[in-house]
Write an enzyme that holds these catalytic residues in place. Structure first.
Site, mmCIF file in Angstrom:
data_model
loop_
_atom_site.group_PDB
_atom_site.id
_atom_site.type_symbol
_atom_site.label_atom_id
_atom_site.label_comp_id
_atom_site.label_asym_id
_atom_site.label_seq_id
_atom_site.Cartn_x
_atom_site.Cartn_y
_atom_site.Cartn_z
ATOM 1 N N HIS A 1 0.803 -1.230 0.000
ATOM 2 C CA HIS A 1 0.000 0.000 0.000
ATOM 3 C C HIS A 1 0.829 1.271 0.000
ATOM 4 C CE1 HIS A 1 0.955 0.029 4.290
ATOM 5 N NE2 HIS A 1 0.766 1.329 4.196
HETATM 6 C C1 UD1 Z 1 -1.487 6.088 5.374
HETATM 7 C C2 UD1 Z 1 -0.095 6.529 5.843
HETATM 8 C C3 UD1 Z 1 0.865 5.328 5.825
HETATM 9 C C4 UD1 Z 1 0.267 4.151 6.570
HETATM 10 C C5 UD1 Z 1 -1.103 3.821 5.990
HETATM 11 C C6 UD1 Z 1 -1.757 2.636 6.646
HETATM 12 C C7 UD1 Z 1 0.505 8.867 5.285
HETATM 13 C C8 UD1 Z 1 1.358 9.730 4.445
HETATM 14 N N1 UD1 Z 1 0.493 7.532 4.979
HETATM 15 O O1 UD1 Z 1 -1.376 5.701 4.008
HETATM 16 O O2 UD1 Z 1 2.089 5.693 6.419
HETATM 17 O O3 UD1 Z 1 1.142 3.046 6.445
HETATM 18 O O4 UD1 Z 1 -1.935 4.991 6.140
HETATM 19 O O5 UD1 Z 1 -2.900 2.254 5.936
HETATM 20 O O6 UD1 Z 1 -0.130 9.336 6.195
HETATM 21 N N2 UD1 Z 1 -8.562 5.403 1.318
HETATM 22 C C9 UD1 Z 1 -9.836 4.862 1.375
HETATM 23 N N3 UD1 Z 1 -10.410 4.715 2.591
HETATM 24 C C10 UD1 Z 1 -9.790 5.118 3.739
HETATM 25 C C11 UD1 Z 1 -8.509 5.690 3.652
HETATM 26 C C12 UD1 Z 1 -7.912 5.810 2.450
HETATM 27 O O7 UD1 Z 1 -10.422 4.488 0.381
HETATM 28 O O8 UD1 Z 1 -10.382 4.933 4.811
HETATM 29 C C13 UD1 Z 1 -7.914 5.508 0.008
HETATM 30 C C14 UD1 Z 1 -8.251 6.801 -0.680
HETATM 31 O O9 UD1 Z 1 -8.363 6.515 -2.020
HETATM 32 C C15 UD1 Z 1 -7.017 7.647 -0.462
HETATM 33 C C16 UD1 Z 1 -5.903 6.601 -0.392
HETATM 34 O O10 UD1 Z 1 -6.527 5.433 0.162
HETATM 35 O O11 UD1 Z 1 -6.828 8.570 -1.461
HETATM 36 C C17 UD1 Z 1 -4.755 6.993 0.450
HETATM 37 O O12 UD1 Z 1 -5.139 7.242 1.790
HETATM 38 P P1 UD1 Z 1 -4.177 8.088 2.755
HETATM 39 O O13 UD1 Z 1 -4.752 8.187 4.107
HETATM 40 O O14 UD1 Z 1 -3.794 9.353 2.118
HETATM 41 O O15 UD1 Z 1 -2.857 7.214 2.837
HETATM 42 P P2 UD1 Z 1 -2.669 5.659 3.046
HETATM 43 O O16 UD1 Z 1 -2.214 5.077 1.785
HETATM 44 O O17 UD1 Z 1 -3.804 5.016 3.742
#
Ligand code: UD1
Length: 365
Positions: A203
């Protein structure tokens, strides 16, 4: 003493799960959830399984580009801190939530305690690396997970008196919850046999945002799946980027939804190997004595690699394929890895509690 803890993502909930109840019992404790993670599977289910109290504030920030997500959280957290006027703010790890919480507290001159300080990948292209560095440099109490992290902090000029090498809260979370795992039930429900699969997760932004990197990783998994069963809980970030870039997953890979904590631990405890770019899983695997193969060029948890428990494979697909096969099919090698001693601590939250009580009586140092 009034404490505000700020969290917002799956790993922060897990890694603070032993500390939060101690804070509830001993202080006036306000829990703030930024809403960085909002899917039931990535958020609420962890509160339920780990029996944590509901947040006092839900900021519902959601998903945005790096700057907007961080900025929106910063603005909303500042409002809460101005209202609550805590004596201490606690953040954990390296997410955008950690960064926003740290900046908000530091700018309001509220003492800040950072759990999991000093980890470095030395790759500043990772958003997490920037978040860690900033959080550490504006923190007053830095809880370091290992000696390597302490050394990193000292090298960056952080005074020794601010650093507390208490250990890593991931281990205690697993140890605390090990007895509730229903391994047989979870494996049966997915038609899996203990020891006969690899548990894979991908991820990280560094692996998923660049289509070429993602393509390389997936093509390695697709080829390996001809001979090895992969169980792949698919993170929403990865799902979205696979679809957007038209990258197909082999039908031989067992793709499942992101798992609740206890089901994930059950899968981890039953696999032969895990293959993951997650930081937390590298630590959790150690408690089950499962080797973790890491499809990255660097790791914050180098201690476990140097100990010979985990393996840093890089991201070249040919190397990934040959390294995974080499360990998966060599039982003797797996036994050797299991025999390597690698101790871990399980009293980190208690130590943090004692430190805060000491602060209550008069100062951090
Ligand atoms: C975040 C953390 C990462 C951690 C990870 C655990 C940062 C920079 N990264 O990454 O260090 O290892 O969490 O999961 O803070 N999304 C959903 N549903 C959600 C959350 C996210 O669909 O509940 C999708 C969305 O499309 C979003 C993408 O995931 O754009 C990224 O989410 P984001 O919170 O920005 O970062 P993670 O990849 O989850």
């Amino acid at each position: 003493m009034k404490i505000v803890t700020i969290l917002g993502t799956r790993p922060e909930i897990v890694k603070l799960s032993a500390l939060l109840p101690l804070l509830d019992q001993n202080f006036t404790h306000v829990l703030v959830h930024t809403g960085q993670h909002y899917d039931y599977n990535l958020d609420q289910v962890f509160f339920e399984e780990l029996h944590l109290k509901e947040p006092n504030y839900s900021l519902n920030t959601g998903s945005h580009p790096q700057g907007r997500q961080t900025g929106r959280m910063l603005e909303k957290i500042e409002e809460v801190l101005l209202l609550e006027k805590p004596d201490l703010v606690i953040v954990q790890g390296d997410t955008n939530t950690t960064l926003s919480g740290s900046l908000a507290a530091a700018k309001l001159h509220i003492p800040l305690l950072h759990v999991e300080s000093g980890c470095r990948s030395f790759n500043r292209r990772m958003p997490e690396e920037i978040n860690r560095i900033v959080a550490d440099h504006v923190s007053d109490c830095l809880i370091a997970p290992d000696q390597k992290s302490v050394n990193n902090l000292l090298q960056e000029g952080i005074p020794e008196g601010k650093i507390y090498p208490f250990g890593n809260t991931s281990f205690e979370a697993v140890v605390r919850n090990k007895e509730f795992i229903r391994q047989k039930e979870v494996l049966n429900s997915l038609g899996l046999e203990k020891g006969n699969y690899v548990l894979a997760t991908i991820h990280r932004a560094e692996n998923t945002d660049n289509p070429e990197n993602l393509q390389n990783l997936i093509s390695a998994l697709n080829q390996l799946s001809e001979q090895i069963l992969f169980v792949f809980p698919l993170h929403p970030r990865t799902k979205k980027l696979l679809e957007r870039n038209g990258i197909p997953l082999s039908s031989k890979i067992k793709v499942i939804e992101p798992q609740p904590y206890l089901s994930f631990l059950a899968l981890l405890s039953g696999c032969r190997l895990c293959f993951s770019d997650s930081g937390g899983i590298q630590e959790e695997a150690l408690v089950f004595n499962v080797p973790c193969l890491i499809p990255r060029n660097e790791t914050e948890w180098i201690r476990l690699v140097q100990a010979g428990k985990n393996f840093l494979l890089g991201t070249n697909p040919e190397n990934l394929i040959s390294s995974v096969k080499k360990i998966y099919f060599d039982q003797e090698e797996q036994e050797k890895i299991k025999q390597i001693p690698c101790p871990y601590e399980t009293d980190v939250s208690e130590k943090i509690l004692a430190l805060i009580k000491k602060m209550e009586r008069g100062g951090c140092d």
